[in-house]
Every structure is written in C-alpha cells, then in structure tokens.
Write an enzyme that holds these catalytic residues in place. Structure first.
Site, PDB file in Angstrom:
ATOM      1  CE1 TYR A  53      15.135 -29.465  64.661  1.00 40.43           C
ATOM      2  CE2 TYR A  53      13.130 -28.143  64.687  1.00 40.43           C
ATOM      3  CZ  TYR A  53      13.872 -29.178  64.161  1.00 40.43           C
ATOM      4  OH  TYR A  53      13.357 -29.915  63.125  1.00 40.43           O
ATOM      5  N   PRO A 212      11.593 -28.588  51.821  1.00 40.07           N
ATOM      6  CG  PRO A 212       9.864 -27.064  52.071  1.00 40.07           C
ATOM      7  CD  PRO A 212      10.875 -27.840  52.861  1.00 40.07           C
ATOM      8  N   GLY A 215      17.224 -27.149  50.682  1.00 39.66           N
ATOM      9  CA  GLY A 215      18.273 -26.349  51.291  1.00 39.66           C
ATOM     10  C   GLY A 215      18.527 -25.020  50.607  1.00 39.66           C
TER      11      GLY A 215
END
Length: 321
Positions: A53, A212, A215
């Site tokens: 990330y 969840p 998007g």
C-alpha cells in the site's frame, strides 16, 4: 463496539476492521492519524494494512505512516491487533515478490522496520503463489513465529482449494495453520459463498471481508466516494444495477438506516464472518458506520436483501450439477 474470535484462535478482534489503503495516497497524514485515533477510541482494535500500500507515494508508504502514528504513543501498539500482508511486488527485483521463503523473511523484516514494531499479530499472504511449494511457505512462517516476528498466519484472496491445501499441510505438521481469510465479499459480489466461505468454516478460519461496499455502489449518497463513482467502470456498474440499487435504497430508507450501514450489517449477519473492513477516507465516513455492530437485521429484512441481491446458490450444487 463488539468483538469476535479470529477464526478458531482465541484472539478477539472488533467486528469492524480499519483498513488503511487510503492512508497516504488519498488521505493526508494528519487526517489519517485522526481517523486512526478516533477508531481506536471507538473500540476498533483491528487494523489492517499491506506492505504494497502506498499508491503514488510508493510501496511501503502506508506502513511507514502507520508506524509514525504508533510511535506517537507507545501504548497504542498493545491496544491493537496489527495485520499486514506479503506477496505483491515491492521493486523491480525478480525475487522481491511472491511467497518464496526468502521473500517472506525479507518482506517481514522490512514491514517491521516501516511499522516500527517488534512483531506483527496477523501476517497474511496477499495472494496465492502457484510457484511456491506449501512446505516452503510453512518453513518461512514457522521461522518467523519462532523468531517472535509474527503470531498468526492468514490468507487473502485464496480460493477454497488453496485454503484446504495449505491447512492440510499445516495439520500434517502439527501446526495451527491459517486462522483467517480476507476476501472480496459483499451484497453484490457473493461468489465467496460457493467455495471460499465453506472451506474457511470447515478449517476454522475467520472471514474478513474487503470491499464490503462494492467500491461505493452500496454506499448511497451519504457515504459514497464521488470521485470513484465518476469513473467509467463505476458508472457502467451503477447503470447495470440501477434497479437493484434503487430497491436497496428504498429498503434502507424504510429502515431509517444509511445504505453503507445496512450493507456492513448484512455482512456481520453472515455465517463464518469475523469482521468487515472499513476504509474511511475521512473522519465523517468513520463516524457514519461506527454503530453498525449494533444494527440487527431480522429474518424478513435478510430475506428481502437476498431477493434484491440473490446468492449464487448453495455449494457445490450451484455449479457442480
């Protein structure tokens, strides 16, 4: 906040897991720190990141940011269950990726340095590596556990057959094995119910759901990320599911809840679930979902949601015959 055991381990984690992928590339450092602090204050003790990330800031940037936040208050480390991942390319070096024993060791050491900690609570394999023998993977994980650098091992984006394979090898070696699977799962994307979740439940893995809110499709007007919803892919997806999303919005409005809250609450009502990953880009987005663990969806509401977003069918009958 409510807590659940992480799979068959005795470790307890919050039902909402704070995902950090936005921190750094999309959410500035100061606001990221504020979100992290507010989340912990609200009772969230489960923080998930990954060594890759960082987006435009570069791989490892999010772990570095998280390490800075942890360093502000030494007591923070003991209050959280810290999870990160290994597998994705960290440079152009051909060996700086995947799940070779060499890369797992080096990647873990690098994550520990960026995070500024002595150990990682949950070390997750970000994807499967078809070139890495399972024996090699467990050799590396055993060494890290023996060195006190990691405590539990988890998987992410694994298919059901790989969960079974990895755990059978673990059982044969007298190991605890995987304790969690972090996978794509939401009201719209329910294919995990065919094999992944049944395999996870059979082997005692807690399921951690990423994306969840699909998007942003399930976020509605209150919590939706307008920037993402304006991409061509999101526009096409929203158009294709316009009728579904309209029915979902009406159901949520009738309950007096936001669409984000209902979508997250639905996940926490599903068998085998341990936590849903939330990825707030602002303090307001965090605040809007903190009461999700308190939301109870009755059988009638769950049936209505199934009618709007049908499951693919029970495994294995949905695809085997």
């Amino acid at each position: 906040m409510k807590y659940r055991q992480l799979g068959r381990s005795a470790l307890k984690v919050s039902e909402l897991c704070l995902g950090t992928m936005n921190f750094g590339p999309r959410t500035p450092e100061a606001e990221s720190f504020a979100i992290l602090s507010a989340a912990v204050e609200a009772g969230i003790n489960f923080i998930d990141t990954a060594n890759q990330y960082g987006g435009a800031l570069g791989v490892g940037s999010t772990e570095t940011l998280l390490g800075k936040w942890l360093a502000q208050d030494p007591g923070r480390r003991d209050r959280i269950v810290l999870a990160t991942k290994v597998h994705e390319p960290m440079s152009d070096d051909i060996n700086d990726r995947g799940l070779s024993a060499r890369h797992i060791q080096m990647a873990c050491d690098a994550s520990l340095r960026r995070l500024g900690v002595e150990h990682i609570d949950l070390y997750q394999m970000h994807h499967i590596d078809r070139l890495a023998p399972v024996e090699e993977i467990w050799q590396a994980m055993d060494r890290l556990i023996a060195q006190g650098k990691i405590t539990y091992v988890g998987s992410s984006n694994f298919p059901g057959w790989k969960i079974a394979q990895v755990n059978e090898k673990a059982i044969a070696g007298g190991r605890l094995g995987l304790v969690s699977e972090q996978g794509l799962y939401n009201l719209i994307e329910r294919r995990a119910e065919m094999e992944v979740i049944p395999a996870a439940r059979e082997y005692g893995l807690g399921v951690i759901a990423w994306s969840p809110l699909a998007g942003g499709l399930l976020a509605g007007k209150v919590a939706a990320d307008a920037g993402r919803r304006q991409t061509d892919d999101m526009k096409q997806a929203a158009s294709a599911r316009a009728q579904q999303l309209s029915r979902f919005a009406a159901l949520c409005e009738a309950r007096g809840e936001t669409q984000s809250a209902v979508a997250l609450a639905w996940l926490l009502h599903q068998p085998g679930m341990t936590a849903a990953i939330i990825g707030p880009a602002s303090g307001a987005q965090l605040t809007s979902v903190l009461r999700v663990p308190e939301i109870q969806l009755g059988a009638e509401t769950l049936a209505k949601l199934d009618a709007i977003f049908p499951a693919v069918g029970p495994a294995p009958e949905a695809y085997a015959w």
